[in-house]
Design a protein around this motif. Structure first.
Motif, mmCIF file in Angstrom:
data_model
loop_
_atom_site.group_PDB
_atom_site.id
_atom_site.type_symbol
_atom_site.label_atom_id
_atom_site.label_comp_id
_atom_site.label_asym_id
_atom_site.label_seq_id
_atom_site.Cartn_x
_atom_site.Cartn_y
_atom_site.Cartn_z
ATOM 1 N N LEU A 324 30.003 40.366 51.550
ATOM 2 C CA LEU A 324 30.987 39.566 50.530
ATOM 3 C C LEU A 324 31.720 38.693 51.308
ATOM 4 O O LEU A 324 32.329 37.748 50.797
ATOM 5 N N ALA A 325 32.409 38.783 52.650
ATOM 6 C CA ALA A 325 33.638 37.801 53.101
ATOM 7 C C ALA A 325 33.008 36.675 52.458
ATOM 8 O O ALA A 325 33.384 35.408 52.803
ATOM 9 N N VAL A 326 30.936 36.688 53.154
ATOM 10 C CA VAL A 326 30.228 35.005 53.430
ATOM 11 C C VAL A 326 30.075 34.706 52.273
ATOM 12 O O VAL A 326 30.559 33.086 51.970
ATOM 13 N N MET A 327 29.597 35.408 51.339
ATOM 14 C CA MET A 327 28.891 34.398 50.367
ATOM 15 C C MET A 327 30.288 34.771 48.743
ATOM 16 O O MET A 327 30.086 34.014 47.191
ATOM 17 N N GLU A 328 30.954 35.846 48.000
ATOM 18 C CA GLU A 328 31.683 36.098 47.167
ATOM 19 C C GLU A 328 33.303 36.284 47.309
ATOM 20 O O GLU A 328 34.142 36.309 46.294
ATOM 21 N N HIS A 329 33.564 35.866 48.727
ATOM 22 C CA HIS A 329 35.322 35.614 49.073
ATOM 23 C C HIS A 329 36.578 34.963 47.389
ATOM 24 O O HIS A 329 36.894 34.897 47.347
ATOM 25 N N LYS A 330 35.604 33.413 47.197
ATOM 26 C CA LYS A 330 35.608 32.818 46.187
ATOM 27 C C LYS A 330 35.988 33.353 44.709
ATOM 28 O O LYS A 330 36.562 33.084 44.077
ATOM 29 N N GLU A 331 34.646 34.057 44.688
ATOM 30 C CA GLU A 331 34.750 34.523 42.980
ATOM 31 C C GLU A 331 35.376 35.746 43.009
ATOM 32 O O GLU A 331 36.144 35.799 41.410
ATOM 33 N N LEU A 332 35.517 36.372 44.089
ATOM 34 C CA LEU A 332 36.550 37.273 43.695
ATOM 35 C C LEU A 332 38.422 36.672 43.518
ATOM 36 O O LEU A 332 38.852 37.597 43.395
ATOM 37 N N LEU A 333 38.861 35.831 44.028
ATOM 38 C CA LEU A 333 40.354 35.241 43.734
ATOM 39 C C LEU A 333 40.047 35.312 42.806
ATOM 40 O O LEU A 333 41.296 34.553 41.973
ATOM 41 N N LYS A 334 39.031 34.529 42.400
ATOM 42 C CA LYS A 334 38.873 33.852 40.472
ATOM 43 C C LYS A 334 39.188 35.367 39.445
ATOM 44 O O LYS A 334 39.132 34.791 38.378
ATOM 45 N N VAL A 335 38.888 36.346 40.047
ATOM 46 C CA VAL A 335 38.957 37.272 38.855
ATOM 47 C C VAL A 335 40.694 38.122 38.370
ATOM 48 O O VAL A 335 41.418 37.353 39.053
ATOM 49 N N SER A 336 41.031 38.061 36.845
ATOM 50 C CA SER A 336 41.770 38.168 36.491
ATOM 51 C C SER A 336 43.009 39.417 36.344
ATOM 52 O O SER A 336 41.929 40.386 35.760
ATOM 53 N N TRP A 337 42.507 39.543 36.809
ATOM 54 C CA TRP A 337 42.923 41.485 37.730
ATOM 55 C C TRP A 337 44.090 42.219 36.768
ATOM 56 O O TRP A 337 45.105 41.932 36.913
ATOM 57 N N ASP A 338 43.776 43.084 35.617
ATOM 58 C CA ASP A 338 44.523 44.049 34.726
ATOM 59 C C ASP A 338 44.010 45.770 34.792
ATOM 60 O O ASP A 338 43.124 45.802 35.821
ATOM 61 N N TRP A 339 44.469 46.709 34.593
ATOM 62 C CA TRP A 339 44.126 47.664 34.023
ATOM 63 C C TRP A 339 42.396 47.623 33.436
ATOM 64 O O TRP A 339 42.431 48.948 34.105
ATOM 65 N N GLN A 340 42.446 47.281 32.879
ATOM 66 C CA GLN A 340 40.789 46.759 32.123
ATOM 67 C C GLN A 340 40.128 47.203 33.149
ATOM 68 O O GLN A 340 38.565 47.404 33.687
ATOM 69 N N ILE A 341 39.599 45.527 33.948
ATOM 70 C CA ILE A 341 39.162 45.369 34.776
ATOM 71 C C ILE A 341 39.171 46.580 35.597
ATOM 72 O O ILE A 341 38.111 47.579 36.274
ATOM 73 N N GLY A 342 40.583 47.025 36.435
ATOM 74 C CA GLY A 342 40.492 47.922 37.975
ATOM 75 C C GLY A 342 39.352 49.221 36.836
ATOM 76 O O GLY A 342 38.868 49.731 37.446
ATOM 77 N N LEU A 343 39.688 49.363 35.591
ATOM 78 C CA LEU A 343 39.115 50.715 35.144
ATOM 79 C C LEU A 343 37.400 49.834 34.896
ATOM 80 O O LEU A 343 36.319 51.366 35.126
ATOM 81 N N TYR A 345 35.937 48.549 37.002
ATOM 82 C CA TYR A 345 35.469 48.566 38.496
ATOM 83 C C TYR A 345 34.912 50.085 39.342
ATOM 84 O O TYR A 345 34.683 50.820 39.348
ATOM 85 N N ILE A 346 35.703 50.938 38.475
ATOM 86 C CA ILE A 346 36.104 52.101 38.808
ATOM 87 C C ILE A 346 34.587 52.718 38.472
ATOM 88 O O ILE A 346 33.912 53.986 39.130
ATOM 89 N N GLY A 347 34.591 52.844 37.220
ATOM 90 C CA GLY A 347 34.084 53.601 36.530
ATOM 91 C C GLY A 347 32.122 52.830 36.764
ATOM 92 O O GLY A 347 31.545 53.676 37.596
ATOM 93 N N PHE A 348 32.427 51.602 37.485
ATOM 94 C CA PHE A 348 30.888 51.733 37.911
ATOM 95 C C PHE A 348 31.107 51.691 39.597
ATOM 96 O O PHE A 348 30.082 52.341 39.303
ATOM 97 N N SER A 349 31.930 52.344 39.744
ATOM 98 C CA SER A 349 31.510 52.912 41.045
ATOM 99 C C SER A 349 30.899 54.477 41.387
ATOM 100 O O SER A 349 30.475 54.625 42.304
ATOM 101 N N ALA A 350 31.969 54.522 39.934
ATOM 102 C CA ALA A 350 31.593 56.135 40.138
ATOM 103 C C ALA A 350 30.150 56.918 39.401
ATOM 104 O O ALA A 350 29.977 56.890 39.963
#
Length: 470
Positions: A324-343, A345-350
């Motif tokens: 993740l630190a090598v390949m996706e750190h830039k993509e992770l910074l582009k994410v527009s974080w809000d409660w829907q995206i957070g929900l 990600y939580i659902g995917f992890s569960a």
């Protein structure tokens, strides 16, 4: 009976002729009793091997009953009548043809005998895994299409962190040989390789969606089934029957029908100029999935489910964090974080955590091959959900594909497989079977079987020998 009592002298006053007749009658009773015992043994031999009981009685050396003269004593007459009834029963059993008896079971009875409780539970567990993967696919699609969050490594990293917090900490507080440090001292490099294989399998398949079509991913992902079959045969020493190959073929036919329906309806997306590269990614991911599943089956059946999940949490979180630190750190910074995206990600992890936690339970009950065949229905569940969520076009061929896959699962699960404990045992078993067929000196009534372990997902169908006793 009264006449017989009048002509019989009182006890202790029998004449010499009457005493000889009585002793002769008792001798006939003993001979008839011996013949009845031999007839009963012959009847038991008939039930086991189908040998005619009278011929078996002659083989056993039973004396033939002499012609019965008029009886002298009433009790002896009763004994002789009971013996004659036993002989008539045995004769009736001998006269029953082998093809007659109870009628053949109907089609409904055969289906009911096939669809046992264990078989239905096995099918239901496999479909639970398919529904979990369907939920994972839907959350990934929402993240990628609606919120433009293409972070497959970060999503896997969240799952490995959950596994670390639950199962790795459980191993850390254990005592004895099941402790985390004891496991790392013995098998740390094996789990490190297995963790890398699991991470890269997820990454290659998710990455392939960017280069090839959806139909190609669905079809080529079935390559995991022959990989699992071959690895199970050579490394787990699992031996299959014709029903297993027929069931696997039906499952592949069902998924091919589904892919053909996608092509007819025009549901193809991807970059055609890079399609070959995407197909190679799918084949590589399917091969790694097969290796991971076979290793997981061996660990959960011989070691521990908690040990496998704890080691996956430890090494998976470590290596996926580096990736993740090598390949996706830039993509992770582009994410527009809000409660829907957070929900999401939580659902995917569960859902991923539930899949990883529940998969070893199903693998311990069934096998890696059965699990991968069950997971073929995942794409169909995703299509059914897409009818309502993404307005996909419906076709009856989807239902046909689902029915074919379920039929293949029933065929595969209805027959048992056996695991050879040692390859030399299996070789000796085959050589012994061929030698018994040619060497008359080794023919015995009972031939001991080699040391094998039978694992059954459903009872074997056997026909009992019908016998009618009148």
């Amino acid at each position: 009976m009264r006449r017989l009592c009048r002509t019989t002298p009182p006890c202790g006053h029998l004449s010499s002729s009457d005493t000889g007749a009585a002793s002769e009658s008792q001798g006939r009773v003993r001979a008839a009793a011996a013949a009845a015992a031999a007839a009963a043994a012959a009847a038991a031999l008939f039930l086991r091997s189908g040998t005619a009981p009278l011929a078996a009685a002659r083989t056993l050396g039973a004396p033939s009953p002499a012609p019965r003269p008029p009886c002298v004593l009433g009790a002896e007459c009763a004994d002789l009548r009971s013996v004659s009834r036993m002989i008539s029963v045995v004769s009736t059993v001998e006269s029953v043809p082998r093809g007659t008896g109870t009628p053949a079971p109907s089609l409904f009875q055969r289906i009911r005998k096939l669809l046992t409780r264990d078989l239905l539970v096995t099918l239901a567990l496999g479909q639970v895994l398919s529904l979990l993967i369907c939920a994972i696919s839907l959350t990934s699609k929402y993240l990628a299409d609606d919120f433009h969050a293409n972070t497959p490594v970060f999503q896997s990293f969240l799952n490995y962190i959950l596994l670390f917090l639950v199962y790795t900490t459980t191993l850390a507080v254990r005592q004895g040989e099941g402790n985390l440090l004891a496991i790392l001292k013995q098998r740390w490099w094996k789990y490190m390789i297995l963790g890398l294989i699991d991470i890269e399998a997820n990454y290659l398949v998710l990455k392939a969606y960017q280069y090839t079509t959806l139909s190609s991913v669905q079809l080529l992902d079935c390559f995991v089934i022959p990989v699992v079959l071959l690895l199970s045969w050579f490394f787990l020493l699992v031996r299959y029957k014709a029903a297993h190959f027929v069931g696997a073929g039906l499952c592949l036919l069902g998924i091919s029908c589904m892919v053909g329906t996608d092509i007819l309806l025009g549901r193809q997306q991807g970059l055609e100029e890079q399609k070959l590269f995407g197909d190679l990614l799918v084949l590589g991911g399917a091969t790694l999935y097969g290796i991971s599943n076979v290793c997981e089956e061996y660990i959960v059946k011989n070691l521990s489910r908690v040990e496998f999940l704890g080691m996956m949490g430890l090494f998976g979180s470590f290596f996926s964090g580096i990736q993740l630190a090598v390949m996706e750190h830039k993509e992770l910074l582009k994410v527009s974080w809000d409660w829907q995206i957070g929900l999401l990600y939580i659902g995917f992890s569960a859902f991923m955590f539930g899949l990883y936690s529940f998969m070893p339970v199903v693998l311990k009950r069934t096998s890696a091959t059965s699990v991968n065949l069950s997971l073929l229905t995942t794409d169909l569940y995703s299509l059914f959900c897409g009818l309502f969520l993404f307005h996909y076009k419906f076709s009856c061929l989807y239902l046909l594909s689902f029915c074919i896959i379920i039929l293949g699962l029933v065929f595969y699960s209805s027959s048992s497989t056996y695991v050879v404990q040692d390859p030399r045992v299996y070789k000796q078993f085959r050589n012994t079977g061929s030698q018994l067929a040619t060497d008359p000196h080794l023919l015995r009534p009972v031939v001991p079987e080699p040391s094998v372990t039978y694992t059954s997902l459903g009872p074997e169908l056997g026909d009992d020998l019908p016998v009618r006793v009148a």
